[in-house]
Design an enzyme around this catalytic site. Sequence first.
Site, PDB file in Angstrom:
ATOM      1  N   GLU A 196      29.374 -43.660  20.235  1.00 51.78           N
ATOM      2  CA  GLU A 196      28.459 -41.973  20.308  1.00 51.78           C
ATOM      3  C   GLU A 196      26.885 -42.480  19.994  1.00 51.78           C
ATOM      4  OE1 GLU A 196      30.480 -39.156  18.192  1.00 51.78           O
ATOM      5  OE2 GLU A 196      28.515 -38.248  17.262  1.00 51.78           O
TER       6      GLU A 196
ATOM      7  N   ARG B 146      32.622 -33.926  18.488  1.00 50.81           N
ATOM      8  CA  ARG B 146      33.333 -34.938  19.707  1.00 50.81           C
ATOM      9  C   ARG B 146      34.292 -33.927  20.278  1.00 50.81           C
ATOM     10  NH1 ARG B 146      34.407 -40.543  16.163  1.00 50.81           N
ATOM     11  NH2 ARG B 146      32.319 -41.341  16.672  1.00 50.81           N
TER      12      ARG B 146
ATOM     13  N   PHE C 120      23.734 -38.594  15.025  1.00 52.41           N
ATOM     14  CA  PHE C 120      24.950 -38.497  15.436  1.00 52.41           C
ATOM     15  C   PHE C 120      25.455 -37.241  15.791  1.00 52.41           C
ATOM     16  CE2 PHE C 120      28.484 -41.983  15.242  1.00 52.41           C
ATOM     17  CZ  PHE C 120      27.647 -43.018  15.909  1.00 52.41           C
TER      18      PHE C 120
ATOM     19  N   HIS D  55      37.900 -39.050  21.988  1.00 52.49           N
ATOM     20  CA  HIS D  55      36.248 -39.538  21.842  1.00 52.49           C
ATOM     21  C   HIS D  55      35.894 -39.271  23.487  1.00 52.49           C
ATOM     22  CE1 HIS D  55      32.812 -41.819  21.575  1.00 52.49           C
ATOM     23  NE2 HIS D  55      33.060 -42.080  20.314  1.00 52.49           N
TER      24      HIS D  55
END
Lengths: 575, 243
Positions: free
Chosen positions: A253, A286, A118, A240
């Site tokens: 994501e 992000r 991530f 986002h």
Amino acid sequence: MITSDVIVVGAGLAGLRAALELNRHNVKVAVVTKVHPARSHSVAAQGGINAALRNHPRGKFDSPELHAFDTIKGSDYLADQKAVLKMTTEGIERIYELEHWGAPFSRTEDGRIAQRPFGGAGFPRTCYATDKTGHVLLHTLYEQALKFEAASERADMQIFDEWFVTRLIVYKGTAKGVIALNINTGELEIFAGQAVIWATGGSGRVFGRTSNAYINTGWGMCVPFYEGVPLKDMEFIQFHPTELYTNNVLITEGARGEGGFLLNNRQERFLANYEDSAKAMEMAPRDIVARNMQREILAGRGVEGKYIHLDLRHLGKKKILERLPSIRMHAIHFAGVDPIDQPIPVAPGQHYTMGGLDVNLNTESKVKGFFAAGECACVSVHGSNRLGGNSLLETVVFGKIAGEYASAYFKEGGGTDVPVSFLNQILKEEEDKIIRLLESKGKENHSAIKHELGNAMDLGAGIFREARTMNVSLEKVKELKERYEHIGLNSSGRIANFDLLWAIQLKGSLDLAEVILRGAINRQESRGAQFRTDYPMRDDKNWMKHTVAKWKDGTIHLGYTSVDLSLYKAKKRHY
Amino acid sequence: MAETKTFKVFRFNPQTDKKHRFDTFKVPCRPGMTVLQALNYVQENLDGSLAYRSSCREGICGSCAMHINGKYRLACETQISHLSASITIRPMAHMDIIRDLVVDMTPFFEKLKAIKPYLIPGDPDEGAERIQTQDERAYLDYIVDCILCGACYASCAVNGYDDEYLGPAALAKTNRFLMDSRDKADEQRLALVCDEHGVFRCHTLFNCQTVCPKNVDPTANIANLKRQIIARQLNPGFSKKGI
């Protein structure tokens, strides 16, 4: 009057985890929630939950300390560092506990909990269940709650669903319960307890373009705010990077974690052209990815001038169906695009509220007996930018802590007793407010005000901010607040009156909007998710501090508190 | 440009109405618009008293199952362009109406509670995660996707005449735990669904399979429960792993 030892408000992941913890300590608990627990917005979380389990072949050297460092760096050093380390350390147990309770995590080849990469993380540490992690975790906790409700060996636990909280009861500086409206009968009731745990989630609907559910109006944050619990760091709003362009439904994501590319209208992976994302590319945090996408769109390199393509085609049908089945359905349902054959049109949009009710790392607030956990709270573990996969973690770690501390507080006596006459007085005030609203015949349509608010926030408090546009939006919010005083409801009756519920909640949205804008205008720097075109640099000398907003007699006052920097020194962020 | 469609919506307010009625609303519809967005339009602009549940608007919270042009669906996932020019909306069946499209789902959730919808593991909860192979986890694909929306329950003919029938969602949930390699309560689970209001009441009409917005396929889950029960009758040493 319904009496319990502790009242929990909200039944998403944080609220349910808190309730389970209270009940484990043999404390009687009433969970009050405006929607059935399974409808809570935790259900929509997709990509996963972070913890250094070391299950991934590339994650063998991961640790809670490295997870904490990534989180702190991701927060642009505004997170309170000991709180972060507490979260990343206790998070491991919380995830094993969820598995023990039956959560159907996806599995590695050797049968352990699967983990994926991530953004902003040094190792693949995001545990997942396909792309429905929030859904399976929420249902797992709901299942445990049903088990606890049915069990006879402990004090009672009961969930009151479709009860809408209108007021927090504070007596002599101590939280003593709530007033709630039974949505399906329209009757108000006192829920009296010796402590209150708040877990009402985020407030994305203050904005227009948001991935959040309709229920995330901001009212949940405002009810305690009006009674003296300050709000912290509300200007930090996460955008986002990949929300579906058509209706802002979230595209996880995890889609990039699994290898998806972001492309502009020249089919370029443009993140390579920006210094802060050139190395990590799609796996940059992000705030950085969202900004660089927006820059591409503003520079005219968006597809059709408006959005970016998220291309998953090279992952192949098998991987998409196995790991990303629900975002595929979202793309099909809401954009008419099957990601197996076509890129998904995405754009950044409001997603998460880093700020929230001001609590410490034990979830305690300055109002005695009032605890808060999850997105509605600000510990702060996310600082000015949250890493993906840390929000689910926060809910279960701090939900548990809230349950633990509230039960200890209750067992120590829970402060002074509150006279019944005081409770009845508050009940009457709330009843009068409801009747006034139901009988209001003003000309203003509250739905129109809501949409105008959303537009004003999108324009003024979006990815790129500057004093001029923020002030325009603040003026607009003030105008809308004035107009709110002249709304008229076009429905009557007390049973399932959703017109009434939306109208009440709009007041919270408006007040939160003002807190967000004033915090953002005051903070003359760029940090994490707040990017000021007129102050493009981070300014640690003047702004390494938390914003704290207080409500006094209907007006908002801003102050500041220090950040816990005891573990890592603030550095410039590169990815 | 916006095309106007006609929505006929079931209305009933027990406080004021003796009988239900259908109200007609003209809604301007743009491409990509869903039935839920049309209901929002009505509530915001035409009639604020219209009552319906909604939250995530992306098919994961299960709030907005309703009867739309002859079929139970999630309003939020139903594209208006896929429907005729006139759209009729009713609340879910087999449950009491609270107001308009809001029904009392208490019986649905009571039946869910009755089947012990939580993992009953054999070993104590200690240490790291239990090992579950990818194949074992694959058994749970789709079954764990249930969002408790109630569409299957409303569509089931048996739920219409047997108030005590557990219904497709609760039975599918039983199978979800039965087939979980970590669950060790087979006999207990099967006993809970093995009476005249349990699996054998199912007529295999496939209604639940047809309407389920998440492809849980309760029909197949119920069939498996029947098979498991019968196999155990024929062979007491039978284990679910044999299937």
